[in-house]
Design an enzyme around this catalytic site. Structure first.
Site, PDB file in Angstrom:
ATOM      1  N   TYR A  33       0.827  -1.168   0.058  1.00  0.00           N
ATOM      2  CA  TYR A  33      -0.047   0.062   0.071  1.00  0.00           C
ATOM      3  C   TYR A  33       0.666   1.332   0.113  1.00  0.00           C
ATOM      4  CZ  TYR A  33       1.091   1.180   4.993  1.00  0.00           C
ATOM      5  OH  TYR A  33       1.547   1.629   6.107  1.00  0.00           O
ATOM      6  N   ARG A  52       8.073   3.973  -4.988  1.00  0.00           N
ATOM      7  CA  ARG A  52       8.272   2.982  -3.659  1.00  0.00           C
ATOM      8  C   ARG A  52       7.102   1.916  -3.889  1.00  0.00           C
ATOM      9  NH1 ARG A  52       7.269   5.524   2.086  1.00  0.00           N
ATOM     10  NH2 ARG A  52       5.337   5.549   1.494  1.00  0.00           N
ATOM     11  N   ARG A 101      -8.311 -20.888  -1.072  1.00  0.00           N
ATOM     12  CA  ARG A 101      -7.561 -20.206   0.153  1.00  0.00           C
ATOM     13  C   ARG A 101      -6.647 -21.334   0.167  1.00  0.00           C
ATOM     14  NH1 ARG A 101      -5.633 -21.110   4.831  1.00  0.00           N
ATOM     15  NH2 ARG A 101      -4.750 -19.468   6.095  1.00  0.00           N
ATOM     16  N   HIS A 103      -1.680 -21.322   0.856  1.00  0.00           N
ATOM     17  CA  HIS A 103      -0.445 -20.450   1.101  1.00  0.00           C
ATOM     18  C   HIS A 103       0.056 -20.341  -0.306  1.00  0.00           C
ATOM     19  CE1 HIS A 103      -1.700 -21.305   4.919  1.00  0.00           C
ATOM     20  NE2 HIS A 103      -0.668 -20.231   5.564  1.00  0.00           N
ATOM     21  N   LEU A 205      11.142   1.336   6.719  1.00  0.00           N
ATOM     22  CA  LEU A 205      10.792   1.716   5.481  1.00  0.00           C
ATOM     23  C   LEU A 205      11.233   2.983   5.237  1.00  0.00           C
ATOM     24  CD1 LEU A 205       7.885   1.116   3.840  1.00  0.00           C
ATOM     25  CD2 LEU A 205       6.929   3.394   5.049  1.00  0.00           C
TER      26      LEU A 205
HETATM   27  N1  PDD Z   1       2.963   5.310   7.288  1.00  0.00           N
HETATM   28  N2  PDD Z   1       7.473   3.902   8.695  1.00  0.00           N
HETATM   29  C1  PDD Z   1       6.477   3.346   8.808  1.00  0.00           C
HETATM   30  C2  PDD Z   1       6.467   1.962   9.615  1.00  0.00           C
HETATM   31  C3  PDD Z   1       5.225   3.757   8.201  1.00  0.00           C
HETATM   32  O1  PDD Z   1       4.000   2.973   8.537  1.00  0.00           O
HETATM   33  C4  PDD Z   1       5.239   5.223   7.792  1.00  0.00           C
HETATM   34  C5  PDD Z   1       4.156   5.650   6.955  1.00  0.00           C
HETATM   35  C6  PDD Z   1       6.493   5.712   7.711  1.00  0.00           C
HETATM   36  C7  PDD Z   1       6.719   7.018   6.953  1.00  0.00           C
HETATM   37  O2  PDD Z   1       6.716   6.773   5.775  1.00  0.00           O
HETATM   38  P1  PDD Z   1       6.053   7.959   4.564  1.00  0.00           P
HETATM   39  O3  PDD Z   1       6.829   9.332   5.057  1.00  0.00           O
HETATM   40  O4  PDD Z   1       6.451   7.791   3.332  1.00  0.00           O
HETATM   41  O5  PDD Z   1       4.550   8.354   5.101  1.00  0.00           O
HETATM   42  C8  PDD Z   1       7.612   5.325   8.131  1.00  0.00           C
HETATM   43  C9  PDD Z   1       1.779   5.573   6.553  1.00  0.00           C
HETATM   44  C10 PDD Z   1       1.439   6.993   6.765  1.00  0.00           C
HETATM   45  C11 PDD Z   1       0.613   4.869   7.321  1.00  0.00           C
HETATM   46  O6  PDD Z   1       0.702   3.578   7.487  1.00  0.00           O
HETATM   47  O7  PDD Z   1      -0.489   5.373   7.429  1.00  0.00           O
END
Ligand code: PDD
Length: 283
Positions: A33, A52, A101, A103, A205
């Protein structure tokens, strides 16, 4: 305002949009996502988010269902049918819904693509004036958190624990007692006058906002370092801690595990970076 969703190329009323119970995103979190903030009708850093997304899809072996230009058109159409303005686009691609379903990966199944808009909630003025609280938690997530997958149960539970302690974010700590990232944010700290952030690795991330903050630091000649290990002990004596994400922008953390950070106020370096961030072209 935010009542039209996108499902596999069609715009539908959000409350009527549905996905099969056999969808592997639902059954196995077999999906990836993105969350893209939208300012004045324009998706912020869309290129970086789509890049990404392509990396996440490739990492889990789901074919990217759209060419870049088609993504741009579809997401802009979604934003426009939902009234433009300030909002946030949630976008998810699942491996699809095979008949059974099981795996093992299905053959010949098309990915499902779901996107919808939500009102964007910018950090409230009180948050920017006073900062927020964070707590630390052991990192119990899987080893490939650089993939933006919807497998977020450990993140959700850590965030719930933080909220139960009236904190805004849980910061994950690895087995070497180093700080990794937040449950839904990346982290920066000012320690001994140096701006530090954990270097990217599979546990982290590659946040788009983190990238924007790094650009802002460089453009403003603020020395900063990406470190392989950011010890929790260093965080505990930091003058400033910031968390950043697409939904939170960049927030000062003024309490860590119930203890005051620095002088207890959002720091000067944060204020400079936050100010510069407002000047960045938001398209
Ligand atoms: N999450 N690390 C994690 C685990 C995250 O879930 C997110 C963002 C970030 C920051 O990434 P970015 O700057 O690209 O938003 C870092 C989003 C906002 C969410 O899950 O809602």
């Amino acid at each position: 305002m935010t009542d039209t969703a996108l499902i596999n190329g069609s715009f539908v009323a959000a409350e009527q949009a549905s996905i099969s119970i056999f969808d592997r995103g639902f059954l196995f979190a077999d999906s990836v996502y993105e969350v893209v903030p939208v300012y004045a009708g324009r998706p912020f850093r869309l290129e970086a988010h789509l890049s990404r997304l392509a990396d996440s899809l490739a990492a889990v072996g789901i074919d990217n269902p759209h060419q870049h230009g088609d993504w741009v058109r579809l997401l802009n159409d979604l934003i426009n049918v939902n009234g433009g303005g300030d909002q946030s686009v949630y976008l998810q691609v699942t491996r699809g819904a095979p008949a059974r379903r099981e795996h093992r990966l299905p053959q010949d199944v098309d990915p499902n693509i779901v996107a919808f808009c939500q009102a964007r909630r910018p950090p409230p003025p009180a948050t920017l004036a006073d900062g927020v609280a964070a707590v630390t938690r052991r990192d119990t997530r899987w080893a490939r958190c650089h993939i933006k997958s919807t497998s977020l149960l450990a993140n959700v539970l850590a965030a719930a624990e933080a909220h139960a302690e009236e904190a805004t974010e849980a910061l994950f700590i690895d087995e070497a007692d180093g700080v990794v990232e937040g449950s839904s944010s990346n982290i920066f700290a000012v320690v001994d006058g140096r701006v530090l952030t954990p270097a990217l690795r599979p546990a982290i991330l590659p946040g788009i906002t983190r990238g924007v903050v790094l650009d802002v630091l460089a453009a403003n000649d603020i020395a900063h370092h990406m470190v392989d290990h950011l010890p929790l002990t260093a965080l505990r004596r930091a003058d400033e801690i910031w968390i950043c994400s697409s939904s939170r922008e960049i927030m000062p953390v003024t309490q860590l595990d119930g203890v005051t950070v620095g002088n207890g106020r959002p720091g000067d370096v944060w204020a400079k970076v936050y100010g510069a961030l407002q000047e960045v072209d938001h398209e």
